[in-house]
Design a protein around this motif. Structure first.
Motif, PDB file in Angstrom:
ATOM      1  N   PRO A  75       8.690  -4.277  28.620  1.00 39.17           N
ATOM      2  CA  PRO A  75       8.249  -3.729  29.912  1.00 39.17           C
ATOM      3  C   PRO A  75       8.673  -2.298  30.187  1.00 39.17           C
ATOM      4  O   PRO A  75       8.013  -1.604  30.951  1.00 39.17           O
ATOM      5  N   ASN A  76       9.778  -1.839  29.602  1.00 34.76           N
ATOM      6  CA  ASN A  76      10.277  -0.505  29.921  1.00 34.76           C
ATOM      7  C   ASN A  76       9.956   0.533  28.856  1.00 34.76           C
ATOM      8  O   ASN A  76      10.589   1.567  28.769  1.00 34.76           O
ATOM      9  N   ARG A  77       8.945   0.258  28.055  1.00 39.59           N
ATOM     10  CA  ARG A  77       8.581   1.182  26.988  1.00 39.59           C
ATOM     11  C   ARG A  77       7.899   2.423  27.567  1.00 39.59           C
ATOM     12  O   ARG A  77       7.350   2.383  28.662  1.00 39.59           O
ATOM     13  N   LEU A  78       7.900   3.503  26.803  1.00 39.13           N
ATOM     14  CA  LEU A  78       7.283   4.755  27.237  1.00 39.13           C
ATOM     15  C   LEU A  78       5.768   4.711  27.065  1.00 39.13           C
ATOM     16  O   LEU A  78       5.020   5.224  27.903  1.00 39.13           O
ATOM     17  N   PHE A  79       5.306   4.086  25.956  1.00 39.07           N
ATOM     18  CA  PHE A  79       3.874   4.006  25.672  1.00 39.07           C
ATOM     19  C   PHE A  79       3.372   2.589  25.922  1.00 39.07           C
ATOM     20  O   PHE A  79       4.102   1.611  25.739  1.00 39.07           O
ATOM     21  N   TYR A  80       2.113   2.481  26.314  1.00 39.34           N
ATOM     22  CA  TYR A  80       1.569   1.179  26.686  1.00 39.34           C
ATOM     23  C   TYR A  80       1.625   0.189  25.532  1.00 39.34           C
ATOM     24  O   TYR A  80       2.052  -0.948  25.705  1.00 39.34           O
ATOM     25  N   ASN A  81       1.191   0.593  24.339  1.00 40.24           N
ATOM     26  CA  ASN A  81       1.332  -0.251  23.159  1.00 40.24           C
ATOM     27  C   ASN A  81       1.209   0.603  21.901  1.00 40.24           C
ATOM     28  O   ASN A  81       1.027   1.824  21.980  1.00 40.24           O
ATOM     29  N   GLU A  82       1.296  -0.014  20.743  1.00 44.32           N
ATOM     30  CA  GLU A  82       1.275   0.716  19.481  1.00 44.32           C
ATOM     31  C   GLU A  82      -0.068   1.366  19.212  1.00 44.32           C
ATOM     32  O   GLU A  82      -0.178   2.265  18.373  1.00 44.32           O
ATOM     33  N   ASN A  83      -1.113   0.937  19.931  1.00 45.38           N
ATOM     34  CA  ASN A  83      -2.445   1.506  19.755  1.00 45.38           C
ATOM     35  C   ASN A  83      -2.752   2.625  20.745  1.00 45.38           C
ATOM     36  O   ASN A  83      -3.892   3.100  20.806  1.00 45.38           O
ATOM     37  N   SER A  84      -1.760   3.031  21.530  1.00 47.35           N
ATOM     38  CA  SER A  84      -1.952   4.188  22.406  1.00 47.35           C
ATOM     39  C   SER A  84      -2.345   5.387  21.561  1.00 47.35           C
ATOM     40  O   SER A  84      -1.773   5.625  20.503  1.00 47.35           O
ATOM     41  N   LEU A  85      -3.340   6.140  22.028  1.00 48.82           N
ATOM     42  CA  LEU A  85      -3.914   7.221  21.231  1.00 48.82           C
ATOM     43  C   LEU A  85      -3.500   8.591  21.753  1.00 48.82           C
ATOM     44  O   LEU A  85      -3.440   8.815  22.966  1.00 48.82           O
ATOM     45  N   ILE A  86      -3.237   9.508  20.832  1.00 52.46           N
ATOM     46  CA  ILE A  86      -2.935  10.899  21.160  1.00 52.46           C
ATOM     47  C   ILE A  86      -3.848  11.779  20.313  1.00 52.46           C
ATOM     48  O   ILE A  86      -3.879  11.661  19.075  1.00 52.46           O
ATOM     49  N   GLU A  87      -4.606  12.635  20.965  1.00 56.30           N
ATOM     50  CA  GLU A  87      -5.452  13.568  20.219  1.00 56.30           C
ATOM     51  C   GLU A  87      -4.556  14.596  19.540  1.00 56.30           C
ATOM     52  O   GLU A  87      -3.737  15.247  20.188  1.00 56.30           O
ATOM     53  N   ASN A  88      -4.725  14.731  18.244  1.00 55.16           N
ATOM     54  CA  ASN A  88      -3.879  15.619  17.454  1.00 55.16           C
ATOM     55  C   ASN A  88      -4.057  17.068  17.878  1.00 55.16           C
ATOM     56  O   ASN A  88      -5.164  17.606  17.858  1.00 55.16           O
ATOM     57  N   ASP A  89      -2.958  17.711  18.262  1.00 58.13           N
ATOM     58  CA  ASP A  89      -2.990  19.131  18.638  1.00 58.13           C
ATOM     59  C   ASP A  89      -2.187  19.992  17.666  1.00 58.13           C
ATOM     60  O   ASP A  89      -1.954  21.173  17.936  1.00 58.13           O
ATOM     61  N   LEU A  90      -1.778  19.416  16.541  1.00 58.64           N
ATOM     62  CA  LEU A  90      -0.859  20.115  15.639  1.00 58.64           C
ATOM     63  C   LEU A  90      -1.585  20.861  14.516  1.00 58.64           C
ATOM     64  O   LEU A  90      -1.173  20.840  13.364  1.00 58.64           O
ATOM     65  N   PHE A  91      -2.677  21.512  14.889  1.00 54.86           N
ATOM     66  CA  PHE A  91      -3.338  22.442  13.975  1.00 54.86           C
ATOM     67  C   PHE A  91      -4.111  23.451  14.812  1.00 54.86           C
ATOM     68  O   PHE A  91      -4.487  23.176  15.955  1.00 54.86           O
ATOM     69  N   ILE A  92      -4.325  24.632  14.250  1.00 54.25           N
ATOM     70  CA  ILE A  92      -4.994  25.703  14.981  1.00 54.25           C
ATOM     71  C   ILE A  92      -6.441  25.312  15.266  1.00 54.25           C
ATOM     72  O   ILE A  92      -7.162  24.863  14.381  1.00 54.25           O
ATOM     73  N   GLY A  93      -6.861  25.503  16.514  1.00 55.71           N
ATOM     74  CA  GLY A  93      -8.229  25.187  16.902  1.00 55.71           C
ATOM     75  C   GLY A  93      -8.460  23.735  17.243  1.00 55.71           C
ATOM     76  O   GLY A  93      -9.606  23.309  17.424  1.00 55.71           O
ATOM     77  N   ALA A  94      -7.390  22.969  17.374  1.00 58.54           N
ATOM     78  CA  ALA A  94      -7.539  21.540  17.643  1.00 58.54           C
ATOM     79  C   ALA A  94      -8.278  21.274  18.949  1.00 58.54           C
ATOM     80  O   ALA A  94      -9.042  20.316  19.058  1.00 58.54           O
ATOM     81  N   ASP A  95      -8.057  22.139  19.941  1.00 62.26           N
ATOM     82  CA  ASP A  95      -8.656  21.899  21.259  1.00 62.26           C
ATOM     83  C   ASP A  95     -10.153  22.185  21.295  1.00 62.26           C
ATOM     84  O   ASP A  95     -10.829  21.823  22.263  1.00 62.26           O
ATOM     85  N   THR A  96     -10.699  22.810  20.246  1.00 59.86           N
ATOM     86  CA  THR A  96     -12.142  23.096  20.201  1.00 59.86           C
ATOM     87  C   THR A  96     -12.826  22.370  19.043  1.00 59.86           C
ATOM     88  O   THR A  96     -13.986  22.633  18.749  1.00 59.86           O
ATOM     89  N   THR A  97     -12.101  21.495  18.379  1.00 68.36           N
ATOM     90  CA  THR A  97     -12.636  20.755  17.238  1.00 68.36           C
ATOM     91  C   THR A  97     -13.211  19.420  17.694  1.00 68.36           C
ATOM     92  O   THR A  97     -12.557  18.671  18.417  1.00 68.36           O
ATOM     93  N   PHE A  98     -14.461  19.152  17.275  1.00 68.63           N
ATOM     94  CA  PHE A  98     -15.107  17.878  17.605  1.00 68.63           C
ATOM     95  C   PHE A  98     -15.700  17.270  16.344  1.00 68.63           C
ATOM     96  O   PHE A  98     -16.291  17.985  15.533  1.00 68.63           O
ATOM     97  N   PRO A  99     -15.575  15.963  16.145  1.00 72.09           N
ATOM     98  CA  PRO A  99     -14.815  15.057  17.012  1.00 72.09           C
ATOM     99  C   PRO A  99     -13.319  15.307  16.891  1.00 72.09           C
ATOM    100  O   PRO A  99     -12.861  15.880  15.903  1.00 72.09           O
ATOM    101  N   THR A 100     -12.588  14.888  17.882  1.00 69.82           N
ATOM    102  CA  THR A 100     -11.138  15.084  17.873  1.00 69.82           C
ATOM    103  C   THR A 100     -10.487  14.128  16.877  1.00 69.82           C
ATOM    104  O   THR A 100     -11.081  13.124  16.476  1.00 69.82           O
ATOM    105  N   GLN A 101      -9.269  14.476  16.483  1.00 73.32           N
ATOM    106  CA  GLN A 101      -8.501  13.611  15.590  1.00 73.32           C
ATOM    107  C   GLN A 101      -7.611  12.699  16.438  1.00 73.32           C
ATOM    108  O   GLN A 101      -6.564  13.110  16.918  1.00 73.32           O
ATOM    109  N   ASP A 102      -8.068  11.491  16.629  1.00 71.63           N
ATOM    110  CA  ASP A 102      -7.302  10.530  17.426  1.00 71.63           C
ATOM    111  C   ASP A 102      -6.280   9.825  16.545  1.00 71.63           C
ATOM    112  O   ASP A 102      -6.632   9.237  15.521  1.00 71.63           O
ATOM    113  N   LEU A 103      -5.025   9.880  16.955  1.00 70.16           N
ATOM    114  CA  LEU A 103      -3.941   9.272  16.185  1.00 70.16           C
ATOM    115  C   LEU A 103      -3.230   8.217  17.023  1.00 70.16           C
ATOM    116  O   LEU A 103      -3.057   8.392  18.228  1.00 70.16           O
TER     117      LEU A 103
END
Length: 214
Positions: free
Chosen positions: A90-118
């Motif tokens: 109940p006190n975890r930071l993320f909802y579950n192990e399948n919570s998704l974060i769009e990868n921002d760890l490369f140049i141009g990530a915010d304008t790249t489609f489709p996004t890299q969902d991790l």
């Protein structure tokens, strides 16, 4: 300084029952219907998001990308996040192990489609391996909250938290990532108490605005 980051590590680890669950908000037991969210509840939720939830994520990224954080400590952090997410603690930071974060760890990530969902575990391991390590008295990332939406509802209650994320260190290839707008979707979950957990983190879209109840 290692003691400083170890203390931050303890703050991040809300996954252990021996650590004060700052992200847990207990409603008054005299409430007639405990599933009703009151105005007072929403004020408390916003306070928790601003002062605990987003800062804990920021501390987590800084821990994983600091030169004073030993490798085995990083693995303990990642292991705890993964295990507790699977167990839906109940006190975890993320909802579950399948919570998704769009990868921002490369140049141009915010304008790249489709996004890299991790998945959250994969993203955090990238943070640990792809960012240059910050010195022990420095931070690699800073997050500024720009706005917290009104409480929204689909099949569950949630908030959109609009932020600016700025990396203070470069990637391993020496490229610097420009500040980006990131939107945290924070789910409001109820067991015996109301819980706030990160469901997704993504780039802001042109269609994003506070009145959009999607």
């Amino acid at each position: 300084m290692k003691q400083k980051y170890f203390l931050q590590f303890l703050l991040v680890l809300v996954f252990s029952g021996t650590i004060l669950p700052l992200l847990t908000y207990s409603q008054n037991t005299n409430t007639v219907n405990k599933d009703i969210i009151t105005t007072r509840d929403t004020l408390e939720f916003s306070y928790q998001i601003k002062n605990f939830l987003i800062p804990k994520f920021e501390n987590l990224i800084n821990l994983l990308s600091n030169e004073s954080t030993e490798a085995n400590l990083c693995e303990r952090i990642l292991g705890n996040i993964s295990n507790e997410a699977k167990l839906k603690y109940p006190n975890r930071l993320f909802y579950n192990e399948n919570s998704l974060i769009e990868n921002d760890l490369f140049i141009g990530a915010d304008t790249t489609f489709p996004t890299q969902d991790l998945f959250v575990g994969d993203y955090l391991r990238l943070v640990n391996t792809q960012l240059q390590k910050a010195k022990e008295d420095e931070t690699s990332v800073s997050i500024t909250i720009k706005n917290i939406s009104s409480l929204k509802r689909r099949s569950f209650y949630y908030y959109k938290v609009y932020t600016e994320l700025k990396y203070n260190t470069a990637l391993k290839n020496s490229s610097f990532i420009q500040p980006t707008e990131r939107v945290f979707e924070v789910i409001v979950n109820r067991d015996s108490t109301w819980q706030l957990q990160i469901q997704t983190i993504r780039f802001a879209r042109v269609t994003d605005h506070d009145t959009l109840n999607d």
